[in-house]
Design a protein around this motif. Structure first.
Motif, PDB file in Angstrom:
ATOM      1  N   ALA A  17       0.827  -1.209   0.000  1.00 37.31           N
ATOM      2  CA  ALA A  17       0.000   0.000   0.000  1.00 37.31           C
ATOM      3  C   ALA A  17       0.862   1.261   0.000  1.00 37.31           C
ATOM      4  CB  ALA A  17      -0.945  -0.005   1.202  1.00 37.31           C
ATOM      5  N   VAL A  18       1.917   1.272   0.806  1.00 32.73           N
ATOM      6  CA  VAL A  18       2.815   2.428   0.854  1.00 32.73           C
ATOM      7  C   VAL A  18       3.494   2.611  -0.506  1.00 32.73           C
ATOM      8  CG1 VAL A  18       4.953   3.328   1.860  1.00 32.73           C
ATOM      9  CG2 VAL A  18       3.167   2.425   3.350  1.00 32.73           C
ATOM     10  N   TRP A  19       3.967   1.522  -1.116  1.00 31.54           N
ATOM     11  CA  TRP A  19       4.594   1.611  -2.434  1.00 31.54           C
ATOM     12  C   TRP A  19       3.624   2.223  -3.452  1.00 31.54           C
ATOM     13  CZ3 TRP A  19       9.108   1.273  -4.993  1.00 31.54           C
ATOM     14  CH2 TRP A  19       9.051   1.139  -6.374  1.00 31.54           C
ATOM     15  N   MET A  20       2.401   1.714  -3.471  1.00 29.24           N
ATOM     16  CA  MET A  20       1.417   2.202  -4.442  1.00 29.24           C
ATOM     17  C   MET A  20       1.079   3.670  -4.194  1.00 29.24           C
ATOM     18  SD  MET A  20       1.084  -0.206  -6.583  1.00 29.24           S
ATOM     19  CE  MET A  20      -0.338   0.321  -7.539  1.00 29.24           C
ATOM     20  N   LYS A  88     -10.767  -5.815 -21.803  1.00 31.98           N
ATOM     21  CA  LYS A  88     -10.824  -7.154 -21.214  1.00 31.98           C
ATOM     22  C   LYS A  88     -10.898  -7.037 -19.694  1.00 31.98           C
ATOM     23  CE  LYS A  88      -7.783  -9.257 -24.640  1.00 31.98           C
ATOM     24  NZ  LYS A  88      -6.465  -9.882 -24.810  1.00 31.98           N
ATOM     25  N   PRO A  89     -11.657  -7.922 -19.043  1.00 28.98           N
ATOM     26  CA  PRO A  89     -11.699  -7.870 -17.577  1.00 28.98           C
ATOM     27  C   PRO A  89     -10.349  -8.279 -16.990  1.00 28.98           C
ATOM     28  CG  PRO A  89     -12.886  -9.784 -18.399  1.00 28.98           C
ATOM     29  CD  PRO A  89     -12.500  -8.967 -19.595  1.00 28.98           C
ATOM     30  N   PHE A  90     -10.025  -7.731 -15.839  1.00 27.63           N
ATOM     31  CA  PHE A  90      -8.786  -8.084 -15.163  1.00 27.63           C
ATOM     32  C   PHE A  90      -8.978  -9.393 -14.427  1.00 27.63           C
ATOM     33  CE2 PHE A  90      -8.480  -3.494 -15.576  1.00 27.63           C
ATOM     34  CZ  PHE A  90      -7.195  -3.360 -16.080  1.00 27.63           C
ATOM     35  N   THR A  91      -8.109 -10.349 -14.705  1.00 26.49           N
ATOM     36  CA  THR A  91      -8.142 -11.640 -14.023  1.00 26.49           C
ATOM     37  C   THR A  91      -6.745 -11.943 -13.515  1.00 26.49           C
ATOM     38  OG1 THR A  91      -7.612 -12.874 -16.021  1.00 26.49           O
ATOM     39  CG2 THR A  91      -9.959 -12.475 -15.576  1.00 26.49           C
ATOM     40  N   GLY A  92      -6.578 -13.090 -12.888  1.00 22.12           N
ATOM     41  CA  GLY A  92      -5.275 -13.471 -12.354  1.00 22.12           C
ATOM     42  C   GLY A  92      -4.171 -13.441 -13.389  1.00 22.12           C
ATOM     43  N   GLU A  93      -4.467 -13.799 -14.628  1.00 20.36           N
ATOM     44  CA  GLU A  93      -3.425 -13.863 -15.651  1.00 20.36           C
ATOM     45  C   GLU A  93      -3.160 -12.552 -16.352  1.00 20.36           C
ATOM     46  OE1 GLU A  93      -3.856 -16.887 -18.539  1.00 20.36           O
ATOM     47  OE2 GLU A  93      -3.342 -18.475 -17.151  1.00 20.36           O
ATOM     48  N   ASN A  94      -4.139 -11.655 -16.412  1.00 15.15           N
ATOM     49  CA  ASN A  94      -3.890 -10.436 -17.176  1.00 15.15           C
ATOM     50  C   ASN A  94      -3.881  -9.178 -16.327  1.00 15.15           C
ATOM     51  OD1 ASN A  94      -6.595 -10.034 -16.717  1.00 15.15           O
ATOM     52  ND2 ASN A  94      -7.181  -9.869 -18.845  1.00 15.15           N
ATOM     53  N   ARG A  95      -3.715  -9.327 -15.039  1.00 16.03           N
ATOM     54  CA  ARG A  95      -3.609  -8.140 -14.202  1.00 16.03           C
ATOM     55  C   ARG A  95      -2.221  -7.525 -14.372  1.00 16.03           C
ATOM     56  NH1 ARG A  95      -3.491 -11.106  -8.340  1.00 16.03           N
ATOM     57  NH2 ARG A  95      -1.474 -12.049  -8.623  1.00 16.03           N
ATOM     58  N   ILE A  96      -2.124  -6.242 -14.092  1.00 10.37           N
ATOM     59  CA  ILE A  96      -0.870  -5.517 -14.257  1.00 10.37           C
ATOM     60  C   ILE A  96       0.116  -5.954 -13.172  1.00 10.37           C
ATOM     61  CG2 ILE A  96       0.214  -3.234 -14.313  1.00 10.37           C
ATOM     62  CD1 ILE A  96      -2.731  -2.178 -14.845  1.00 10.37           C
ATOM     63  N   ILE A  97       1.357  -6.252 -13.570  1.00 11.94           N
ATOM     64  CA  ILE A  97       2.381  -6.590 -12.583  1.00 11.94           C
ATOM     65  C   ILE A  97       3.575  -5.633 -12.644  1.00 11.94           C
ATOM     66  CG2 ILE A  97       1.712  -8.997 -12.307  1.00 11.94           C
ATOM     67  CD1 ILE A  97       4.054  -9.699 -14.217  1.00 11.94           C
ATOM     68  N   LEU A  98       3.753  -4.983 -13.795  1.00 12.34           N
ATOM     69  CA  LEU A  98       4.789  -3.967 -13.932  1.00 12.34           C
ATOM     70  C   LEU A  98       4.202  -2.783 -14.693  1.00 12.34           C
ATOM     71  CD1 LEU A  98       7.961  -5.966 -15.079  1.00 12.34           C
ATOM     72  CD2 LEU A  98       7.550  -4.985 -12.826  1.00 12.34           C
ATOM     73  N   ARG A  99       4.560  -1.596 -14.263  1.00 12.60           N
ATOM     74  CA  ARG A  99       4.161  -0.395 -15.001  1.00 12.60           C
ATOM     75  C   ARG A  99       5.424   0.433 -15.199  1.00 12.60           C
ATOM     76  NH1 ARG A  99      -1.113   2.558 -13.527  1.00 12.60           N
ATOM     77  NH2 ARG A  99      -1.813   0.990 -15.033  1.00 12.60           N
ATOM     78  N   PHE A 104       4.122  -3.138  -9.809  1.00 16.98           N
ATOM     79  CA  PHE A 104       2.764  -2.644  -9.661  1.00 16.98           C
ATOM     80  C   PHE A 104       2.016  -3.717  -8.885  1.00 16.98           C
ATOM     81  CE2 PHE A 104      -1.600  -1.744 -10.658  1.00 16.98           C
ATOM     82  CZ  PHE A 104      -1.655  -0.389 -10.911  1.00 16.98           C
ATOM     83  N   PHE A 105       1.729  -3.448  -7.622  1.00 12.49           N
ATOM     84  CA  PHE A 105       1.087  -4.448  -6.773  1.00 12.49           C
ATOM     85  C   PHE A 105      -0.422  -4.422  -7.006  1.00 12.49           C
ATOM     86  CE2 PHE A 105       5.046  -3.342  -4.644  1.00 12.49           C
ATOM     87  CZ  PHE A 105       5.617  -4.594  -4.526  1.00 12.49           C
TER      88      PHE A 105
END
Length: 111
Positions: A17-20, A88-99, A104-105
């Motif tokens: 949370a602090v990182w975000m 597309k809806p965000f799911t476990g496979e297509n959620r953002i992990i790096l920006r 990106f948590f």
């Protein structure tokens, strides 16, 4: 962002949370009261074991910050490919992990 779930987005990890908040300007509110958290309150919980965080210590993504969860051209998803903004809806496979090549948590979602 098209809402695909009815629950709230939240973090139960103060470090994430602090990182975000610091990196992406995300704001948070209290799980029960909806009152906005001051970042210093979240920072005070850094180092607390996740198991000790109760529901009222979860950090709910403020409605004004939901826009941060929208995809951008610089996002890397869980599938390992760069994607342009999509409906597309965000799911476990297509959620953002790096920006922009930074972590990106992705938050949890209330069931």
């Amino acid at each position: 962002m098209e809402e695909t779930v009815s629950g709230r987005y939240f973090y139960d990890n103060a470090v994430a949370a602090v990182w975000m908040a610091r990196q992406y300007g995300m704001k948070f509110v209290s799980w029960h009261s909806g009152k906005e958290y001051d970042l210093s309150v979240i920072e005070a919980n850094v180092g607390s074991p996740v198991e000790s965080i109760r529901n009222d210590q979860r950090y709910v993504v403020h409605a004004d910050s939901l826009r941060i969860l929208q995809r951008q051209k610089v996002d890397l998803t869980g599938k390992g490919i760069w994607e342009a903004i999509s409906s597309k809806p965000f799911t476990g496979e297509n959620r953002i992990i790096l920006r922009d090549e930074l972590p990106f948590f992705w938050p949890e979602v209330e069931a």
